[in-house]
Write a protein that holds these residues in place. Structure first.
Motif, PDB file in Angstrom:
ATOM      1  N   PRO A  34     -58.971  14.001 -25.732  1.00 15.66           N
ATOM      2  CA  PRO A  34     -58.873  13.944 -27.197  1.00 15.66           C
ATOM      3  C   PRO A  34     -58.422  15.254 -27.834  1.00 15.66           C
ATOM      4  CG  PRO A  34     -60.837  12.808 -26.478  1.00 15.66           C
ATOM      5  CD  PRO A  34     -60.267  13.467 -25.251  1.00 15.66           C
ATOM      6  N   GLU A  71     -56.284   5.987 -28.099  1.00 14.00           N
ATOM      7  CA  GLU A  71     -56.814   5.088 -29.118  1.00 14.00           C
ATOM      8  C   GLU A  71     -56.470   5.594 -30.516  1.00 14.00           C
ATOM      9  OE1 GLU A  71     -59.250   1.845 -30.760  1.00 14.00           O
ATOM     10  OE2 GLU A  71     -57.926   2.197 -29.039  1.00 14.00           O
ATOM     11  N   LYS A  72     -56.507   6.893 -30.703  1.00 14.28           N
ATOM     12  CA  LYS A  72     -56.154   7.478 -32.011  1.00 14.28           C
ATOM     13  C   LYS A  72     -54.697   7.178 -32.346  1.00 14.28           C
ATOM     14  CE  LYS A  72     -56.439  11.888 -34.534  1.00 14.28           C
ATOM     15  NZ  LYS A  72     -57.447  11.467 -35.500  1.00 14.28           N
ATOM     16  N   LYS A  75     -54.209   3.429 -33.188  1.00 18.09           N
ATOM     17  CA  LYS A  75     -54.626   3.084 -34.548  1.00 18.09           C
ATOM     18  C   LYS A  75     -53.639   3.601 -35.592  1.00 18.09           C
ATOM     19  CE  LYS A  75     -59.603   2.655 -33.802  1.00 18.09           C
ATOM     20  NZ  LYS A  75     -60.946   3.228 -34.096  1.00 18.09           N
ATOM     21  N   CYS A  92     -61.528   0.293 -21.383  1.00 19.60           N
ATOM     22  CA  CYS A  92     -62.292   0.029 -22.598  1.00 19.60           C
ATOM     23  C   CYS A  92     -63.742   0.492 -22.474  1.00 19.60           C
ATOM     24  CB  CYS A  92     -62.229  -1.457 -22.939  1.00 19.60           C
ATOM     25  SG  CYS A  92     -60.554  -2.026 -23.328  1.00 19.60           S
ATOM     26  N   PRO A  94     -66.237   4.137 -21.853  1.00 18.61           N
ATOM     27  CA  PRO A  94     -66.167   5.603 -21.947  1.00 18.61           C
ATOM     28  C   PRO A  94     -66.475   6.297 -20.620  1.00 18.61           C
ATOM     29  CG  PRO A  94     -68.266   4.830 -22.808  1.00 18.61           C
ATOM     30  CD  PRO A  94     -67.466   3.600 -22.445  1.00 18.61           C
ATOM     31  N   THR A 125     -66.871  12.863 -25.977  1.00 14.11           N
ATOM     32  CA  THR A 125     -66.751  12.164 -27.264  1.00 14.11           C
ATOM     33  C   THR A 125     -65.481  11.317 -27.311  1.00 14.11           C
ATOM     34  OG1 THR A 125     -65.665  14.113 -28.226  1.00 14.11           O
ATOM     35  CG2 THR A 125     -68.053  13.920 -28.510  1.00 14.11           C
ATOM     36  N   LEU A 126     -64.929  11.065 -26.143  1.00 13.55           N
ATOM     37  CA  LEU A 126     -63.668  10.335 -26.053  1.00 13.55           C
ATOM     38  C   LEU A 126     -63.836   8.898 -26.563  1.00 13.55           C
ATOM     39  CD1 LEU A 126     -61.245  10.415 -23.038  1.00 13.55           C
ATOM     40  CD2 LEU A 126     -61.919   8.225 -23.991  1.00 13.55           C
ATOM     41  N   PRO A 127     -63.012   8.491 -27.542  1.00 11.72           N
ATOM     42  CA  PRO A 127     -63.092   7.107 -28.019  1.00 11.72           C
ATOM     43  C   PRO A 127     -62.438   6.158 -27.020  1.00 11.72           C
ATOM     44  CG  PRO A 127     -61.357   8.277 -29.180  1.00 11.72           C
ATOM     45  CD  PRO A 127     -62.019   9.280 -28.283  1.00 11.72           C
ATOM     46  N   HIS A 128     -63.215   5.203 -26.512  1.00 10.88           N
ATOM     47  CA  HIS A 128     -62.624   4.266 -25.568  1.00 10.88           C
ATOM     48  C   HIS A 128     -61.672   3.327 -26.294  1.00 10.88           C
ATOM     49  CE1 HIS A 128     -66.204   2.160 -27.115  1.00 10.88           C
ATOM     50  NE2 HIS A 128     -65.495   1.072 -26.957  1.00 10.88           N
ATOM     51  N   THR A 130     -59.990   0.006 -27.659  1.00  5.61           N
ATOM     52  CA  THR A 130     -60.550  -1.252 -28.145  1.00  5.61           C
ATOM     53  C   THR A 130     -59.580  -2.418 -27.974  1.00  5.61           C
ATOM     54  OG1 THR A 130     -59.760  -0.741 -30.387  1.00  5.61           O
ATOM     55  CG2 THR A 130     -62.014  -0.087 -29.822  1.00  5.61           C
TER      56      THR A 130
END
Length: 245
Positions: A34, A71-72, A75, A92, A94, A125-128, A130
């Motif tokens: 991230p 993921e960022k 989006k 999907c 973490p 803190t990595l966003p998995h 979605t």
């Protein structure tokens, strides 16, 4: 930044990810951690591009050092994230890394440094992801670069390499690399260390799938580019594996 014909590389230490450019449109291949998002944004600026030029995101596999900021970007852009079906569920979730292999080698200077880079750049803190779209072996993706999917399981069940046939470029992910992730040593084509693979014997067998590709520029997930015949690269990697074992 242009490391091969129409392929741009971003310097994030031992973690490689790439942008494939075709007629001003872009495909992001892997996404570091991230914290590397700022490097990505700066790179786009240097290329005179923006996130709106991203049309696809492809993950060579679902480890955290490749999912990163995917993921960022998904989006922001609405671009699809492609991953092999064998890694779709893992993508999907973490914190997907070969933790035993890494932590059991944390006494090594290089491995400890690499883990430090991962922590500083947000591995915990990595966003998995979605939402992902799955790909399969032999599929030709209609995205910038038109990569052909080569399923090369072993490092993970859904590990893939990307062949840009018209450019003679192979983005090999962690199927075959040129950096030893335990010592940091750069050099010849090699498999990642057995302790970092989900199925090392399968990883060795998967190399045979690359033998007939011919002369390419190989861009791996870890290490520097290697130029040559992939049959030779496979032979070198298998010979190196004997010394590893």
């Amino acid at each position: 930044m242009e490391i091969a014909n129409g392929v741009h590389h971003f310097d994030c230490g031992p973690f490689n990810w790439y942008l494939i450019e075709e007629e001003g449109r872009l495909t992001l291949v892997d996404a570091g951690f991230p914290g590397h998002y700022s490097v990505y944004k700066k790179g786009l600026e240097l290329l005179g591009k923006s996130s709106k030029d991203i049309e696809a995101i492809i993950l060579t596999h679902a480890h955290a050092d490749h999912i990163g900021f995917a993921e960022k970007v998904r989006k922001e852009t609405g671009a699809p994230v492609y991953v092999h079906s064998g890694d779709a569920k893992m993508a999907c979730k973490p914190l997907q890394l070969p933790w035993f292999g890494l932590l059991s080698n944390a006494w090594r200077t290089y491995t400890a440094k690499m883990l430090g880079v991962a922590i500083v750049n947000g591995v915990f803190t990595l966003p998995h992801l979605t939402k992902v779209q799955t790909v399969s072996d032999g599929q030709l993706l209609d995205v910038p670069g038109k990569p052909k999917i080569l399923h090369t399981p072993g490092h993970t069940d859904g590990e893939i390499a990307l062949l840009l046939e018209d450019r003679k470029i192979l983005i090999s992910g962690d199927t075959i690399v040129t950096r030893n992730l335990l010592t940091g040593e750069l050099g010849q084509p090699q498999l990642t260390n057995p302790i970092l693979n989900h199925n090392y014997k399968q990883a060795m067998r998967s190399l045979d799938l690359l033998r007939e590709i011919g002369e390419v520029t190989m861009l791996s997930g870890h290490g520097t580019p290697w130029i040559g015949d992939m049959n030779e690269a496979v032979n070198i990697a298998l010979e190196n594996s004997k010394r590893t074992n």
